[in-house]
Design a protein around this motif. Structure first.
Motif, mmCIF file in Angstrom:
data_model
loop_
_atom_site.group_PDB
_atom_site.id
_atom_site.type_symbol
_atom_site.label_atom_id
_atom_site.label_comp_id
_atom_site.label_asym_id
_atom_site.label_seq_id
_atom_site.Cartn_x
_atom_site.Cartn_y
_atom_site.Cartn_z
ATOM 1 N N GLY A 112 10.197 -1.064 1.739
ATOM 2 C CA GLY A 112 9.224 -0.356 0.917
ATOM 3 C C GLY A 112 8.650 -1.274 -0.142
ATOM 4 N N GLY A 113 9.558 -1.996 -0.821
ATOM 5 C CA GLY A 113 9.118 -2.939 -1.853
ATOM 6 C C GLY A 113 8.157 -3.951 -1.272
ATOM 7 N N LEU A 114 8.535 -4.465 -0.134
ATOM 8 C CA LEU A 114 7.707 -5.490 0.503
ATOM 9 C C LEU A 114 6.322 -4.937 0.806
ATOM 10 C CD1 LEU A 114 7.970 -8.383 1.534
ATOM 11 C CD2 LEU A 114 8.469 -7.442 3.772
ATOM 12 N N CYS A 115 6.307 -3.722 1.267
ATOM 13 C CA CYS A 115 5.036 -3.093 1.587
ATOM 14 C C CYS A 115 4.163 -2.996 0.344
ATOM 15 C CB CYS A 115 5.272 -1.679 2.081
ATOM 16 S SG CYS A 115 5.379 -1.584 3.824
ATOM 17 N N GLN A 116 4.770 -2.525 -0.740
ATOM 18 C CA GLN A 116 4.007 -2.377 -1.978
ATOM 19 C C GLN A 116 3.438 -3.716 -2.402
ATOM 20 O OE1 GLN A 116 6.538 -0.651 -4.850
ATOM 21 N NE2 GLN A 116 6.200 1.461 -4.131
ATOM 22 N N VAL A 117 4.321 -4.702 -2.427
ATOM 23 C CA VAL A 117 3.890 -6.033 -2.845
ATOM 24 C C VAL A 117 2.724 -6.498 -1.992
ATOM 25 C CG1 VAL A 117 4.560 -8.443 -2.929
ATOM 26 C CG2 VAL A 117 6.105 -6.698 -3.782
ATOM 27 N N ALA A 118 2.905 -6.333 -0.673
ATOM 28 C CA ALA A 118 1.887 -6.869 0.224
ATOM 29 C C ALA A 118 0.552 -6.155 0.019
ATOM 30 C CB ALA A 118 2.345 -6.709 1.665
ATOM 31 N N SER A 119 0.621 -4.831 -0.086
ATOM 32 C CA SER A 119 -0.664 -4.135 -0.212
ATOM 33 C C SER A 119 -1.321 -4.457 -1.551
ATOM 34 C CB SER A 119 -0.462 -2.636 -0.038
ATOM 35 O OG SER A 119 0.386 -2.161 -1.038
ATOM 36 N N ALA A 120 -0.484 -4.505 -2.644
ATOM 37 C CA ALA A 120 -1.044 -4.844 -3.951
ATOM 38 C C ALA A 120 -1.671 -6.229 -3.908
ATOM 39 C CB ALA A 120 0.050 -4.791 -5.007
ATOM 40 N N TYR A 121 -0.957 -7.120 -3.301
ATOM 41 C CA TYR A 121 -1.431 -8.506 -3.231
ATOM 42 C C TYR A 121 -2.758 -8.565 -2.500
ATOM 43 C CZ TYR A 121 -1.313 -13.509 -2.261
ATOM 44 O OH TYR A 121 -1.598 -14.834 -2.191
ATOM 45 N N GLN A 122 -2.803 -7.872 -1.380
ATOM 46 C CA GLN A 122 -4.036 -7.951 -0.597
ATOM 47 C C GLN A 122 -5.199 -7.340 -1.366
ATOM 48 O OE1 GLN A 122 -2.947 -6.321 3.177
ATOM 49 N NE2 GLN A 122 -2.669 -8.378 4.023
ATOM 50 N N GLU A 123 -4.897 -6.287 -2.118
ATOM 51 C CA GLU A 123 -5.965 -5.697 -2.918
ATOM 52 C C GLU A 123 -6.433 -6.669 -3.988
ATOM 53 O OE1 GLU A 123 -5.288 -1.867 -4.845
ATOM 54 O OE2 GLU A 123 -4.710 -1.188 -2.828
ATOM 55 N N LEU A 124 -5.453 -7.227 -4.710
ATOM 56 C CA LEU A 124 -5.768 -8.041 -5.886
ATOM 57 C C LEU A 124 -6.399 -9.363 -5.507
ATOM 58 C CD1 LEU A 124 -2.531 -7.427 -7.912
ATOM 59 C CD2 LEU A 124 -4.776 -6.480 -8.342
ATOM 60 N N PRO A 155 -8.238 -17.103 3.112
ATOM 61 C CA PRO A 155 -7.122 -17.362 4.033
ATOM 62 C C PRO A 155 -5.938 -18.031 3.357
ATOM 63 C CG PRO A 155 -9.055 -18.688 4.574
ATOM 64 C CD PRO A 155 -9.476 -17.716 3.532
ATOM 65 N N ALA A 156 -6.197 -18.858 2.365
ATOM 66 C CA ALA A 156 -5.086 -19.571 1.718
ATOM 67 C C ALA A 156 -4.141 -18.557 1.094
ATOM 68 C CB ALA A 156 -5.619 -20.526 0.661
ATOM 69 N N GLY A 157 -4.727 -17.569 0.418
ATOM 70 C CA GLY A 157 -3.909 -16.539 -0.219
ATOM 71 C C GLY A 157 -3.128 -15.757 0.817
ATOM 72 N N ALA A 158 -3.796 -15.411 1.895
ATOM 73 C CA ALA A 158 -3.127 -14.639 2.934
ATOM 74 C C ALA A 158 -1.960 -15.435 3.506
ATOM 75 C CB ALA A 158 -4.122 -14.292 4.032
ATOM 76 N N GLU A 159 -2.216 -16.725 3.659
ATOM 77 C CA GLU A 159 -1.178 -17.602 4.205
ATOM 78 C C GLU A 159 0.044 -17.607 3.291
ATOM 79 O OE1 GLU A 159 1.046 -19.591 6.412
ATOM 80 O OE2 GLU A 159 -0.928 -18.872 7.102
ATOM 81 N N LYS A 160 -0.231 -17.676 1.977
ATOM 82 C CA LYS A 160 0.848 -17.677 1.006
ATOM 83 C C LYS A 160 1.690 -16.419 1.151
ATOM 84 C CE LYS A 160 -0.686 -19.947 -2.884
ATOM 85 N NZ LYS A 160 -1.376 -19.818 -4.169
ATOM 86 N N LEU A 161 0.986 -15.316 1.248
ATOM 87 C CA LEU A 161 1.689 -14.038 1.362
ATOM 88 C C LEU A 161 2.508 -13.995 2.656
ATOM 89 C CD1 LEU A 161 2.216 -11.218 0.311
ATOM 90 C CD2 LEU A 161 0.254 -10.441 1.619
ATOM 91 N N ALA A 162 1.916 -14.514 3.744
ATOM 92 C CA ALA A 162 2.604 -14.494 5.027
ATOM 93 C C ALA A 162 3.890 -15.304 4.936
ATOM 94 C CB ALA A 162 1.703 -15.040 6.114
ATOM 95 N N ALA A 163 3.777 -16.486 4.312
ATOM 96 C CA ALA A 163 4.960 -17.328 4.187
ATOM 97 C C ALA A 163 6.033 -16.613 3.384
ATOM 98 C CB ALA A 163 4.588 -18.645 3.510
ATOM 99 N N PHE A 164 5.580 -16.004 2.302
ATOM 100 C CA PHE A 164 6.481 -15.264 1.437
ATOM 101 C C PHE A 164 7.205 -14.172 2.236
ATOM 102 C CE2 PHE A 164 6.778 -11.429 -1.237
ATOM 103 C CZ PHE A 164 7.650 -11.871 -2.222
ATOM 104 N N THR A 165 6.414 -13.408 2.983
ATOM 105 C CA THR A 165 6.985 -12.306 3.748
ATOM 106 C C THR A 165 7.938 -12.827 4.813
ATOM 107 O OG1 THR A 165 4.768 -11.458 3.577
ATOM 108 C CG2 THR A 165 6.332 -10.154 4.795
ATOM 109 N N ARG A 166 7.514 -13.922 5.437
ATOM 110 C CA ARG A 166 8.355 -14.472 6.501
ATOM 111 C C ARG A 166 9.723 -14.833 5.964
ATOM 112 N NH1 ARG A 166 4.056 -16.671 9.311
ATOM 113 N NH2 ARG A 166 3.931 -18.488 7.992
ATOM 114 N N GLU A 167 9.697 -15.499 4.823
ATOM 115 C CA GLU A 167 10.971 -15.987 4.305
ATOM 116 C C GLU A 167 11.884 -14.820 3.954
ATOM 117 O OE1 GLU A 167 10.947 -17.978 0.546
ATOM 118 O OE2 GLU A 167 13.113 -17.729 0.608
ATOM 119 N N LEU A 168 11.355 -13.890 3.170
ATOM 120 C CA LEU A 168 12.193 -12.764 2.755
ATOM 121 C C LEU A 168 12.572 -11.895 3.945
ATOM 122 C CD1 LEU A 168 10.575 -11.817 -0.614
ATOM 123 C CD2 LEU A 168 12.815 -12.785 -0.206
#
Lengths: 387, 781
Positions: free
Chosen positions: B312-324, B330-343
């Motif tokens: 749930g937390g991850l979802c919130q973070v991801a959606s907030a991030y994508q909004e903000l 693409p660079a930002g999206a990549e960052k988020l993807a890496a972040f999500t992948r790791e966690l």
């Protein structure tokens, strides 16, 4: 084709004992001992004329009793040993003795067969292997490569090493060992190993195979439960010093490496009844002969555990005339153990089989009804091995 | 129309009603027909029954257009007799009258209508005239109104312009006022914590201030604003960093900061760092639940926690991030993807550890539900972040778990089978109390079969949960295809049947072979079990599997026939082994009895030796045992009296053949001729031959082995006269009792014959006993 047909010889009596004349390397000659309780027993000396496909026989009288086992001296063509039942009223004792054939029957003194057929010669007794103290003798083994002076006899649970002295005129017990254990232990058969300068003997009792050192007369290895039931016969691989073949009442043939005796190297189960006799070919140890009380003789090709490497890749390259054969050979690799032939000429149980000492491609089998059959290794296989 | 209807041709049939509408259609048709005929020039004579005047051009046609009264009259006069003339005249008169009356009716009906129409038209004329006057008046009025309106507009023009200008000035002044008040308002907002309001104000003013910064007064305002904004930003950052507040508030802070024009890059990194902190805390709490010694919340609870907390937390973070940070590209999206992948990876590792703890448990439904939740929860972030591959990873984990479960069930089935075998062994080994038989073999077999079948069914049901429709991952290709065919069918069911066969076969190869290892009854039972599998159970189980798991996969599967062949082979080997073991038991008995006896000095036989009775007893017991599981089988027709024949053979031909004392060395192959010839005619006996699946064949095998052993043992001994006689008695006894068990009694005769003959050979003084005495002894014993 005609040469491959078996040659059959019939004896008048039941017979169990068969041996090639070990010291003879020129003529194909087998000795057969008969079993008769009522008539004088005989030893038939059977000469096989390979070129004419003719059998010649000479008969020696063996008056002391029925013959259970026969073996010939490796050094002296005229000397042989038999185990025989002494007929007596109350009890049966199997004795052993060393004999000499009459001079005129020895090979080399060519004599017309007519003479020999008219008169039955007698054997000349050299000495008794006195076993009255030890029990019935199961078999007598000559030292395979020796000078014919050393003999081992197996008597009940004793293993006795004899020295034959004064040109075999006297047998002196030089050493002995005995098997101790629960119940009545009894040796059924034995084989003297041709390796290790003749210091090893293998014996079988019940389901166990034991190896002995003849110098110390002590046990060197022991294969417990080598067969599910009684072990009937043994033979050493003539070329691989640690390899041993055995057969027994569980209808199986087993191959052992005496260095690791927990598991057989190989097991064959081709016979449908007890296997009484097993022999390696003296020259080509992939050829193994077995005789069984299902009246069959089976010749097997144990390529995978033989001393001869399979295939002749290096040699064949030079031989242009073998071009056609080579792909065939290559396709046969890796080596396949197989039954070469099953011989069904016998009508009764086959108790003895042996190879000729002179011709490595020829063997004899003897069934209880006195039928001796001489067969050859199939020619195709012979050429395959030779070429 | 009325006229047409009223004037049918003179020749029309009497059935034609002159006015009926139904008469019109045929009439018209006939006309058209007539025209066609005319066109094709058909002779008139052919149309019999037709009046000749149907031709429209015919001047004599009364209804025709070209009617000529003179011609018509002429024709009538010429052709018709007087009576017909009279008739046609009356007819004509009648018709004319009818026409007249019709005409009158029509005139009367329409007269009134004409009169009222005339009235209406006159009235309309008057009305229109009045309307024209009113229209004229309307036009004059409109002209006056237009005039007035123009004048008023001209008057008001001037004032309107002034008002517009004043309104503009007012707006500007309000804006200016806002600007001048801005610093204080901002301060107030910041103090009150209404950051959003403040940022909005600032945003509104910023552009204006930027534009007019060359004016000193505006400049001052701008400076003030900037100071306040800086403070605002400071405070926002402060709040953002404190991190205590939840994800939505943080997202708000970041949004405001972005609006304040803070660098997005930096904010992005910070945002992720904060999110990481929170999510790691979630992970830690999950890990604590795992623990070295788990207080064990069940796996469902665990995945629930993980799902609601971490995912749930991850979802919130991801959606907030994508909004903000949508602007980041693409660079930002990549960052988020890496972040999500790791966690996500760390989360998966935890889940897998937890699931691994679950491997041992037997409860599939809980596990499947947990997996379902797990998979379901991850679909949301999976859709959000396709690049991070969370959904795929989750599916992989589920698949792996499913595979492991299959393995677990296979193990379970094997264990169950071995357990069954142990039970059977115990049941077989349990000491039988006198008078109280243990469970019969058939019953044991049924128990084993049903227990295995129920285990298989239970496993299938448990595994089936993975493919239930309501489970979110059941429509993945793996679960629809490979799982069903390769996993369940091949891996579980076929694998189990194979391993069952192997286990059973291993009893045949037991190295001891002394017979003690495996109770023969177990061999028999297993053999029957395998045979049952071959005939029915395998196909049943596989059909069941195929039905439950609609196998859609095209990958090759083991056909039923192969499995059946394997099972049959196993059954055959087991049965053969059973025969060998039982044969060996009896053989040993016989062998001992022959080897240990002193046959030379035995006394004259008085009765059958006990061991022979024992042999017969044992054989009977085996017969009963086998009969419990196998059918009878066929045997050859029996001769009526079998016992006597045997020994007569022995005492006549055989004896002579064998004892011919021919000492003269003769040609090979003649002395044993008789016995050999006899053997030629009897079939060779294969002692250890494969057996068929029936009782008779099994018993035949056992008896063959036993008697052959007896033969070989006898040949190794030497017999006295009475020894031979004892053998004779024993063999006769066996003969009496054993023939009933075998397929071909001839076989027993042959073998027993051989035994007695061999014993006679091994006897220096063969004096056989009188057959009658033998019989008496046997009957007595």
């Amino acid at each position: 084709m005609e040469d491959d047909a078996p040659v059959i010889y019939g004896l008048e009596f039941q017979a169990r004992a068969l041996t090639p004349q070990t010291a003879e390397t020129d003529a194909i000659r087998f000795l057969v001992g008969t079993q008769s309780l009522k008539y004088d027993n005989q030893i038939h000396i059977i000469d096989f004329d390979d070129e004419n496909n003719i059998l010649n026989k000479n008969v020696l009288l063996h008056q002391v009793g029925e013959i259970w086992h026969i073996s010939t001296s490796p050094a002296d063509r005229g000397v042989l040993a038999t185990c025989y039942n002494k007929p007596s009223d109350s009890k049966v004792l199997t004795c052993a003795a060393v004999w000499r054939m009459p001079k005129e029957l020895e090979p080399g003194s060519h004599e017309s067969p007519d003479d020999s057929s008219s008169t039955a010669h007698s054997l000349e007794l050299l000495c008794h292997l006195d076993n009255t103290a030890h029990g019935s003798t199961a078999c007598v083994m000559w030292e395979p490569t020796g000078d014919g002076k050393k003999v081992i006899s197996l008597a009940d649970n004793h293993i006795l090493l004899w020295d034959l002295q004064e040109s075999s005129g006297r047998a002196v017990l030089s050493s002995s060992a005995s098997l101790e254990g629960k119940g009545q232990l009894k040796f059924t058969s034995g084989r003297w190993s041709p390796h290790h300068t003749g210091t090893q003997v293998a014996t079988a009792n019940d389901t166990t195979i034991r190896g002995w050192d003849t110098r110390s007369m002590s046990q060197i290895y022991c294969i417990e439960n080598a067969h599910g039931q009684l072990v009937r016969d043994l033979d050493f691989n003539p070329n691989k010093q640690y390899y041993l073949a055995s057969c027994g009442d569980d209808c199986k043939v087993r191959f052992w490496d005496t260095r690791s005796v927990t598991e057989p190297v190989k097991t064959l189960e081709e016979h449908s009844h007890w296997v009484w006799s097993i022999r390696y070919n003296h020259s080509h140890d992939q050829l193994v002969l077995t005789g069984s009380s299902d009246s069959r003789v089976i010749l097997s090709n144990m390529v995978s555990i033989s001393s001869e490497p399979f295939g002749h890749l290096v040699d064949d390259d030079d031989l242009s005339d073998q071009e056609e054969r080579r792909p065939e050979e290559k396709s046969q690799e890796p080596p396949q153990d197989s039954v070469i032939a099953t011989y069904e000429e016998h009508e009764d149980s086959v108790y003895a089989v042996d190879w000729s000492s002179a011709d490595p491609w020829l063997f004899a089998s003897l069934s209880y009804d006195g039928r001796l059959v001489i067969n050859r290794v199939p020619r195709a296989l012979k050429y395959h091995i030779l070429l | 129309m009325a006229a047409a209807a009223a004037g049918p041709g003179p020749g029309s049939g009497p059935g034609d009603s002159p006015e009926g509408p139904e008469a019109e259609a045929p009439e018209r048709r006939r006309k058209a027909h007539g025209m066609l005929k005319l066109y094709y020039g058909l002779s008139e004579g052919e149309t019999a029954g037709r009046p000749p005047g149907s031709d429209p051009l015919d001047p004599t046609d009364l209804n025709g257009a070209h009617f000529d009264p003179e011609v018509y009259l002429d024709k009538l006069r010429r052709e018709c007799p007087l009576a017909q003339l009279m008739d046609s005249e009356t007819d004509m008169v009648r018709q004319i009258r009818a026409l007249d009356s019709d005409m009158q009716t029509l005139v009367y009906e329409n007269y009134n209508k004409f009169i009222s129409a005339t009235d209406t038209i006159r009235k309309m004329k008057n009305d229109f005239r009045k309307m024209e006057d009113e229209m004229d008046r309307l036009a004059t009025n409109m002209a006056v109104i237009t005039d007035f309106s123009a004048r008023i507009s001209a008057t008001l023009q001037d004032r309107h312009e002034r008002i517009t200008k004043l309104a503009g000035v007012h707006a500007l002044l309000r804006k200016l006022q806002f600007l001048f008040e801005l610093p204080s308002r901002l301060t107030q907002c910041v103090e009150l914590g209404a950051y959003g309001q403040a940022v909005r104000y600032q945003g509104r003013a910023r552009a204006v201030l930027q534009q007019y910064q060359h004016l000193p007064s505006f400049r001052a305002i701008q400076d003030d604003c900037q100071v306040i904004t800086a403070r605002l930003a400071q405070q926002l950052r402060q709040r953002f960093r404190e991190g205590g507040s939840g994800a939505p508030e943080q997202a708000e802070c970041v949004e405001l900061l972005l609006a304040l024009g803070e660098p997005a890059e930096e904010l992005c990194a910070e945002f992720l760092a904060h999110a990481r902190g929170r999510l790691e805390a979630e992970l830690r709490s999950l890990e604590a639940e795992l623990g070295p010694s788990p207080p064990a919340p069940d796996v469902l609870e665990f995945t629930d926690h993980g799902g609601s907390g971490f995912v749930g937390g991850l979802c919130q973070v991801a959606s907030a991030y994508q909004e903000l940070f949508a602007a980041q590209g693409p660079a930002g999206a990549e960052k988020l993807a890496a972040f999500t992948r790791e966690l996500g990876g760390r989360y998966f590792a935890l889940v897998e550890r937890r699931l691994a703890q679950e491997q041992g448990s037997g409860d599939n439904s809980l596990l499947v539900r947990a997996l379902d939740r797990f998979h379901r929860r991850l679909r949301a972030p999976g859709a959000l972040l396709a690049a991070a591959g969370l959904a795929e990873a989750a599916t992989e984990i589920v698949e792996r778990v499913a595979r492991e479960r299959l393995g677990h069930h296979l193990q379970g089935l094997r264990a169950a089978f071995l357990g069954c075998l142990t039970d059977v062994r115990q049941a077989l080994a349990a000491p039988r109390l006198a008078g109280k038989e243990g469970p019969g073999l058939a019953e044991l077999l049924a128990n084993v079969a049903s227990s295995i079948l129920s285990h298989i069914k239970a496993s299938l049901a448990a595994v089936h949960l993975f493919t239930a429709k309501e489970v979110s991952f059941s429509n993945k290709p793996y679960f629809r295809g490979e799982f069903c065919s390769q996993g369940v069918r091949e891996g579980l069911i076929v694998g189990f049947i194979r391993s069952m066969c192997q286990t059973a076969q291993s009893f045949c190869d037991s190295p001891g072979e002394k017979g003690g290892a495996t109770p023969p009854a177990l061999l028999l039972l297993l053999s029957r079990l395998c045979l049952d599998y071959e005939t029915a159970t395998i196909s049943y189980i596989l059909t069941l599997t195929d039905e439950q798991f609609l196998v859609q996969d095209q990958s090759p599967v083991t056909p039923v026939s192969t499995l059946c062949a394997e099972a049959r082979e196993t059954a055959r080997r087991l049965l053969t082994h059973y025969v060998k073991v039982q044969g060996l038991v009896i053989s040993q008995m016989l062998r001992k009895s022959v080897e240990t006896r002193d046959w030379l000095s035995t006394l004259e036989p008085r009765n059958v030796r006990a061991v022979m009775k024992r042999v017969v007893e044992d054989t009977t017991a085996i017969d009963v045992q086998v009969g419990l599981l196998y059918e009878e089988g066929v045997r050859k027709a029996q001769s009526s009296d079998s016992s006597k024949r045997t020994f007569s053979v022995y005492s006549s031909s055989r004896q002579q053949g064998r004892y011919a004392p021919s000492y003269t060395p003769s040609a090979p192959m003649d002395t044993n001729l008789l016995s050999n010839i006899q053997k030629l005619f009897s079939e060779r006996i294969d002692v250890f031959s494969p057996v068929e699946f029936n009782k008779v064949s099994v018993l035949t095998g056992i008896i063959k082995i036993s008697l052959k052993t007896l033969l070989e043992c006898v040949r190794l001994r030497t017999f006295g006269r009475f020894g031979l006689q004892q053998v004779q008695v024993d063999c006769h006894f066996l003969q009496l009792y054993l023939w009933r068990f075998v397929a071909d009694e001839e076989l027993v005769h042959l073998l027993l014959d051989e035994v007695v003959a061999s014993a006679a050979l091994r006897c220096p003084d063969p004096v056989p006993m009188e057959p009658s005495v033998v019989e008496v002894i046997c009957e007595r014993g």
